[in-house]
Motif scaffolding. Structure first.
Motif, mmCIF file in Angstrom:
data_model
loop_
_atom_site.group_PDB
_atom_site.id
_atom_site.type_symbol
_atom_site.label_atom_id
_atom_site.label_comp_id
_atom_site.label_asym_id
_atom_site.label_seq_id
_atom_site.Cartn_x
_atom_site.Cartn_y
_atom_site.Cartn_z
ATOM 1 N N VAL A 1 -4.020 20.101 -0.921
ATOM 2 C CA VAL A 1 -5.035 20.390 -1.938
ATOM 3 C C VAL A 1 -6.186 19.395 -1.863
ATOM 4 N N ASP A 2 -5.879 18.119 -1.653
ATOM 5 C CA ASP A 2 -6.901 17.063 -1.692
ATOM 6 C C ASP A 2 -7.674 17.009 -0.381
ATOM 7 N N PRO A 3 -8.955 16.678 -0.426
ATOM 8 C CA PRO A 3 -9.739 16.578 0.809
ATOM 9 C C PRO A 3 -9.313 15.414 1.695
ATOM 10 N N ALA A 4 -8.723 14.380 1.096
ATOM 11 C CA ALA A 4 -8.262 13.218 1.864
ATOM 12 C C ALA A 4 -7.103 12.578 1.116
ATOM 13 N N PRO A 5 -6.205 11.883 1.818
ATOM 14 C CA PRO A 5 -5.104 11.198 1.133
ATOM 15 C C PRO A 5 -5.640 10.112 0.196
ATOM 16 N N TRP A 6 -4.967 9.950 -0.934
ATOM 17 C CA TRP A 6 -5.282 8.853 -1.850
ATOM 18 C C TRP A 6 -4.528 7.619 -1.399
ATOM 19 N N ARG B 1 0.831 -1.201 0.000
ATOM 20 C CA ARG B 1 0.000 0.000 0.000
ATOM 21 C C ARG B 1 0.871 1.259 0.000
ATOM 22 N N GLY B 2 0.318 2.336 -0.574
ATOM 23 C CA GLY B 2 1.011 3.610 -0.586
ATOM 24 C C GLY B 2 0.006 4.744 -0.697
ATOM 25 N N TYR B 3 0.420 5.944 -0.298
ATOM 26 C CA TYR B 3 -0.458 7.104 -0.263
ATOM 27 C C TYR B 3 0.110 8.235 -1.121
ATOM 28 N N HIS B 4 -0.769 9.147 -1.526
ATOM 29 C CA HIS B 4 -0.284 10.406 -2.064
ATOM 30 C C HIS B 4 -1.187 11.551 -1.625
ATOM 31 N N MET B 5 -0.601 12.746 -1.681
ATOM 32 C CA MET B 5 -1.313 13.974 -1.380
ATOM 33 C C MET B 5 -0.726 15.066 -2.261
ATOM 34 N N ARG C 1 0.823 21.703 -9.093
ATOM 35 C CA ARG C 1 0.793 21.094 -7.767
ATOM 36 C C ARG C 1 2.008 20.200 -7.576
ATOM 37 N N LEU C 2 2.356 19.969 -6.316
ATOM 38 C CA LEU C 2 3.386 18.996 -5.956
ATOM 39 C C LEU C 2 2.706 17.777 -5.360
#
Length: 414
Positions: free
Chosen positions: A343-348, A272-276, A305-306
């Motif tokens: 920027v995102d409302p929640a982490p992906w 698993r991994g996340y992005h923001m 965006r970063l």
């Protein structure tokens, strides 16, 4: 609704496989529960990674193992409750990561990695999505000077051996090249052969549009309804039941929902991994930068965006997101990269479909006629999508494959 081939999964692997089969005269249906490029193909760091010759291995150094065992690392977080279900997989991953076996894995992966950029370039030109792709490579950055000097020496040898372009940068040269960087890195390695994608999901959708423009059909459907009936394979879709003589399973980490009911025991797990995404407070990077020692990536993305992408989280596929790795990486990255507001409302949250021997599964199933597999690309799904599609299509249509497909054969796990 009869086809020559049904491809299950509209990520970068499935879309690329459908395109290459279509190019060879096959009537193809591409089936997914969502739109193209909306799972792991959407959330990655956007690297077409020509320079990653050696696969990501299980660490062997005692200091690294002790750091991971404390579960305080940015590069790896593991859920205590999950470890028993991962124990056998991790044990084989460790065994396959010995120096000798890792060298063999690198040799086996080299033909795919070496052809990855060229295969992408061909589809990028045909799909007209060149504005998404940038040819300046990426930077591997270091905090510790001794580590940087050691890695730079090893990288120069690897670059010469494999014909890669790599430029070492000391701290001043690194900050001069990337003016948005603050203090924190003593140097970096600029790998120039890879390419960076500023919107990986849009790239996959662009390839899918090319497939549809060529007469291919993209359908919403449930891959778990796959059945062998009357000498053909059938799948239920929103447009009705479709059938074909051959079917390709390219469902990434969800491929086991199809192959396990058919009796195959392939050791596939999801890292698993996340992005923001963040607003840049000091300006944009020109290329993705990997914090090599802490295990996260900051990549410039479309829209100014970063994107921060994390390392690996070991947790069950259906477990709720924790965000622990993202929070750890964000604390480290914010002052160095000048990260502004989220920027995102929640982490992906996404999952990298991984095999313990660090090779993908590409080729015919051993016990079912007309059943083909294409999944398990570990950290390099985006990189290896088009080259996987080419190799699979060559095997399926009886062409001479551009490389020996035996290292990736599904039967190695029988």
């Amino acid at each position: 609704m009869d086809f020559d081939v049904i491809v299950l999964g509209a990520g970068i692997i499935g879309v690329s496989s459908a395109l290459h089969l279509q190019d060879r005269g096959r009537r193809v249906a591409l089936v997914d529960r969502r739109g193209p490029g909306e799972e792991a193909s959407f959330g990655n760091a956007g690297l077409i990674e020509r320079s990653s010759i050696v696969p990501y291995a299980f660490p062997r150094k005692l200091g690294t193992l002790l750091r991971y065992a404390r579960n305080q690392s940015t590069a790896l977080y593991w859920d205590y409750k999950t470890l028993p279900s991962f124990a056998g997989w991790l044990a084989r991953y460790w065994w396959e990561s010995s120096p000798q076996r890792l060298a063999a894995a690198a040799r086996d992966m080299l033909p795919l990695i070496g052809q990855s950029v060229a295969e992408h370039d061909a589809l990028i030109a045909r799909a007209g999505v060149g504005e998404l792709v940038h040819a300046d490579g990426w930077i591997e950055a270091f905090h510790d000077r001794a580590t940087f000097e050691r890695e730079a020496a090893e990288a120069e040898v690897a670059a010469r051996q494999h014909g890669l372009r790599m430029v070492p940068l000391d701290g001043a040269a690194l900050r001069a090249r990337e003016s948005a960087l603050g203090e924190g890195f003593c140097g970096g390695l600029h790998w120039q052969d890879p390419k960076a994608v500023s919107n990986p999901g849009a790239l996959t959708k662009g390839y899918a549009r090319l497939f549809e423009a060529g007469g291919g059909l993209l359908l919403l459907g449930d891959a778990t309804t796959l059945r062998a009936e009357g000498g053909a394979w059938t799948v239920d879709t929103a447009q009705g039941r479709i059938s074909a003589k051959e079917v390709v399973v390219a469902l990434g980490v969800w491929s086991d929902t199809v192959f396990e009911p058919l009796g195959y025991r392939i050791p596939l797990r999801g890292k698993r991994g996340y992005h923001m995404h963040y607003q840049p407070a000091r300006g944009m990077l020109s290329v993705p930068v990997v914090d090599s020692e802490q295990g996260y990536v900051i990549a410039p993305m479309q829209g100014g965006r970063l994107r921060l992408t994390t390392g690996v989280e070991i947790a069950r596929r259906g477990s709720p997101p924790t965000g622990i790795q993202l929070e750890r990486a964000e604390r480290l990255a914010r002052p160095i990269f000048g990260l502004g507001e989220r920027v995102d409302p929640a982490p992906w949250l996404g999952m990298r479909p991984s095999t313990p021997d660090m090779r993908p599964v590409i080729g015919p199933a051993s016990r079912h006629r007309g059943l083909w597999f294409a999944f398990g690309h570990n950290h390099h799904g985006l990189t290896l999508g088009p080259v996987t599609g080419r190799l699979l299509a060559e095997i399926m249509t009886g062409e001479t494959p551009f490389t020996d497909p035996r290292p990736y054969r599904p039967a190695r796990f029988d």
